[in-house]
Design a protein around this motif. Structure first.
Motif, PDB file in Angstrom:
ATOM      1  N   GLY A 158       4.674   0.332   6.367  1.00  0.00           N
ATOM      2  CA  GLY A 158       5.987  -0.238   6.615  1.00  0.00           C
ATOM      3  C   GLY A 158       7.084   0.596   5.985  1.00  0.00           C
ATOM      4  O   GLY A 158       7.036   1.827   5.986  1.00  0.00           O
ATOM      5  N   GLN A 159       8.074  -0.065   5.410  1.00  0.00           N
ATOM      6  CA  GLN A 159       9.181   0.620   4.757  1.00  0.00           C
ATOM      7  C   GLN A 159       8.966   0.733   3.251  1.00  0.00           C
ATOM      8  O   GLN A 159       9.870   1.088   2.500  1.00  0.00           O
ATOM      9  N   GLY A 160       7.749   0.423   2.798  1.00  0.00           N
ATOM     10  CA  GLY A 160       7.432   0.568   1.386  1.00  0.00           C
ATOM     11  C   GLY A 160       8.075  -0.469   0.502  1.00  0.00           C
ATOM     12  O   GLY A 160       8.290  -0.224  -0.697  1.00  0.00           O
ATOM     13  N   THR A 161       8.382  -1.654   1.049  1.00  0.00           N
ATOM     14  CA  THR A 161       9.079  -2.681   0.271  1.00  0.00           C
ATOM     15  C   THR A 161       8.246  -3.935   0.051  1.00  0.00           C
ATOM     16  O   THR A 161       8.751  -4.921  -0.493  1.00  0.00           O
ATOM     17  N   SER A 162       6.986  -3.931   0.485  1.00  0.00           N
ATOM     18  CA  SER A 162       6.154  -5.129   0.386  1.00  0.00           C
ATOM     19  C   SER A 162       5.267  -5.078  -0.848  1.00  0.00           C
ATOM     20  O   SER A 162       4.740  -4.023  -1.211  1.00  0.00           O
ATOM     21  N   TRP A 163       5.077  -6.250  -1.459  1.00  0.00           N
ATOM     22  CA  TRP A 163       4.274  -6.387  -2.673  1.00  0.00           C
ATOM     23  C   TRP A 163       3.306  -7.544  -2.507  1.00  0.00           C
ATOM     24  O   TRP A 163       3.655  -8.591  -1.956  1.00  0.00           O
ATOM     25  N   ARG A 164       2.085  -7.374  -2.998  1.00  0.00           N
ATOM     26  CA  ARG A 164       1.107  -8.459  -2.949  1.00  0.00           C
ATOM     27  C   ARG A 164       0.946  -9.077  -4.329  1.00  0.00           C
ATOM     28  O   ARG A 164       0.805  -8.377  -5.327  1.00  0.00           O
ATOM     29  N   ALA A 165       0.980 -10.413  -4.355  1.00  0.00           N
ATOM     30  CA  ALA A 165       0.731 -11.158  -5.581  1.00  0.00           C
ATOM     31  C   ALA A 165      -0.186 -12.317  -5.218  1.00  0.00           C
ATOM     32  O   ALA A 165       0.230 -13.264  -4.546  1.00  0.00           O
ATOM     33  N   GLY A 166      -1.449 -12.213  -5.604  1.00  0.00           N
ATOM     34  CA  GLY A 166      -2.419 -13.225  -5.204  1.00  0.00           C
ATOM     35  C   GLY A 166      -2.600 -13.226  -3.705  1.00  0.00           C
ATOM     36  O   GLY A 166      -2.861 -12.177  -3.100  1.00  0.00           O
ATOM     37  N   ASP A 167      -2.440 -14.392  -3.074  1.00  0.00           N
ATOM     38  CA  ASP A 167      -2.584 -14.454  -1.614  1.00  0.00           C
ATOM     39  C   ASP A 167      -1.236 -14.443  -0.914  1.00  0.00           C
ATOM     40  O   ASP A 167      -1.134 -14.848   0.252  1.00  0.00           O
ATOM     41  N   LEU A 168      -0.201 -13.966  -1.621  1.00  0.00           N
ATOM     42  CA  LEU A 168       1.127 -13.877  -1.022  1.00  0.00           C
ATOM     43  C   LEU A 168       1.564 -12.421  -0.890  1.00  0.00           C
ATOM     44  O   LEU A 168       1.194 -11.570  -1.698  1.00  0.00           O
ATOM     45  N   VAL A 169       2.393 -12.157   0.122  1.00  0.00           N
ATOM     46  CA  VAL A 169       3.072 -10.876   0.283  1.00  0.00           C
ATOM     47  C   VAL A 169       4.564 -11.146   0.156  1.00  0.00           C
ATOM     48  O   VAL A 169       5.112 -12.001   0.866  1.00  0.00           O
ATOM     49  N   LEU A 170       5.210 -10.441  -0.758  1.00  0.00           N
ATOM     50  CA  LEU A 170       6.631 -10.635  -1.032  1.00  0.00           C
ATOM     51  C   LEU A 170       7.430  -9.425  -0.574  1.00  0.00           C
ATOM     52  O   LEU A 170       6.989  -8.292  -0.740  1.00  0.00           O
ATOM     53  N   LYS A 171       8.614  -9.691   0.025  1.00  0.00           N
ATOM     54  CA  LYS A 171       9.488  -8.626   0.500  1.00  0.00           C
ATOM     55  C   LYS A 171      10.934  -8.965   0.160  1.00  0.00           C
ATOM     56  O   LYS A 171      11.308 -10.143   0.148  1.00  0.00           O
ATOM     57  N   PRO A 172      11.776  -7.945  -0.092  1.00  0.00           N
ATOM     58  CA  PRO A 172      13.210  -8.196  -0.273  1.00  0.00           C
ATOM     59  C   PRO A 172      13.851  -8.479   1.080  1.00  0.00           C
ATOM     60  O   PRO A 172      14.256  -7.576   1.807  1.00  0.00           O
ATOM     61  N   GLU A 173      13.926  -9.765   1.423  1.00  0.00           N
ATOM     62  CA  GLU A 173      14.331 -10.161   2.767  1.00  0.00           C
ATOM     63  C   GLU A 173      14.929 -11.561   2.712  1.00  0.00           C
ATOM     64  O   GLU A 173      14.344 -12.472   2.119  1.00  0.00           O
ATOM     65  N   SER A 174      16.095 -11.717   3.314  1.00  0.00           N
ATOM     66  CA  SER A 174      16.732 -13.031   3.391  1.00  0.00           C
ATOM     67  C   SER A 174      17.776 -12.968   4.500  1.00  0.00           C
ATOM     68  O   SER A 174      17.936 -11.941   5.165  1.00  0.00           O
ATOM     69  N   GLY A 175      18.479 -14.062   4.731  1.00  0.00           N
ATOM     70  CA  GLY A 175      19.527 -14.074   5.739  1.00  0.00           C
ATOM     71  C   GLY A 175      19.152 -14.876   6.972  1.00  0.00           C
ATOM     72  O   GLY A 175      18.052 -15.434   7.069  1.00  0.00           O
ATOM     73  N   PRO A 176      20.060 -14.941   7.966  1.00  0.00           N
ATOM     74  CA  PRO A 176      19.848 -15.792   9.147  1.00  0.00           C
ATOM     75  C   PRO A 176      18.587 -15.477   9.933  1.00  0.00           C
ATOM     76  O   PRO A 176      17.891 -16.393  10.385  1.00  0.00           O
ATOM     77  N   VAL A 177      18.272 -14.187  10.112  1.00  0.00           N
ATOM     78  CA  VAL A 177      17.071 -13.834  10.883  1.00  0.00           C
ATOM     79  C   VAL A 177      15.832 -14.331  10.159  1.00  0.00           C
ATOM     80  O   VAL A 177      14.928 -14.938  10.765  1.00  0.00           O
TER      81      VAL A 177
END
Length: 262
Positions: A24-43
């Motif tokens: 991807g764009q190198g912004t995803s992180w895994r913590a346990g069974d979750l994947v976290l990304k710097p992402e928010s907003g209407p979309v």
């Protein structure tokens, strides 16, 4: 890219520490069974509502996760469930057919949705380039692209009624033995499904050495591939890529256009 702060991990109930994920764009992180990304907003808020509980035959989705207080994001970060699967072998034609089939199954599950308002107001590179591909926006292209763009426009005919589609399937379908393909990182557009499939074929032709016969094998119209190539080259032009990159991509788009008869 900085890792998710402790407050974000706590908000989503994720254990630390998080570790970066490739691709991807190198912004995803895994913590346990979750994947976290710097992402928010209407979309992102819209995707949270739509993908929450979405299921259907022939695909899986990375389900969105709410924070402890019920929000889809916290401090500019979002979370989805980790899905089992690996990137496929992009040198195999069967891979691309599988990606297209997964996209078709996913799009069938979205066919009932109304048009989201943001599809007409987004102003990012990709949204502007998409409008260029559909002659809804006129912008000057880089000189390296003007000739091939003119030839592609000659093939870019109608593709049927629009609906919500994922227009970046190529690198966002994961495969696991015994499981349906997993669709991740949804990029929503209001376009005919064939257009999204054309983007997959265009990417396969430009970047992975697939033969021109792929479009026919997948049942994707030439007009869809032509519009998709216009979308990709307009994106490169809009984002102001370096000259060497533009020259390389111009060559790839020209060869792909010739492969589909433009």
């Amino acid at each position: 890219m900085a890792d998710p702060p402790p407050g974000v991990l706590r908000a989503f109930g994720a254990p630390g520490p998080a570790r970066p994920l490739p691709g991807g764009q190198g912004t995803s992180w895994r913590a346990g069974d979750l994947v976290l990304k710097p992402e928010s907003g209407p979309v992102h808020e819209w995707l949270g509502e739509v993908l929450d509980g979405l299921s259907g035959e022939g695909f899986r989705v990375a389900a969105p996760v709410r924070t402890g207080d019920g929000a889809w994001s916290h401090a500019g970060w979002s979370a989805t469930r980790w899905v089992e699967g690996e990137p496929p072998d992009y040198t195999a034609e069967q891979t691309w057919l599988g990606i297209i089939e997964a996209g078709r199954a996913f799009h069938r599950a979205l066919a009932h949705l109304r048009r989201p308002g943001f599809t007409g107001t987004r102003q990012d590179w990709w949204a502007r380039a998409d409008r260029v591909a559909w002659q809804e926006l006129a912008v000057p292209l880089r000189p390296e692209f003007t000739e091939v763009a003119a030839r592609l426009r000659g093939l870019a005919g109608p593709l049927g009624p629009p609906q919500v589609v994922h227009c970046d399937l190529s690198g966002n379908v994961l495969f696991a033995p015994g499981l349906p393909p997993a669709v991740i990182d949804v990029s929503p557009y209001w376009r005919p499904p064939a257009y999204a499939e054309g983007v997959v074929v265009a990417d396969a032709l430009c970047w992975h050495g697939m033969p021109p016969s792929l479009a026919a094998a997948a049942g994707v119209p030439v007009a869809a591939v032509a519009r998709a190539l216009l979308f990709r080259l307009a994106t490169t032009s809009e984002r102001g890529a370096p000259d060497a990159e533009v020259r390389d991509e111009a060559r790839r788009y020209r060869l792909a256009a010739e492969a589909i008869g433009a």
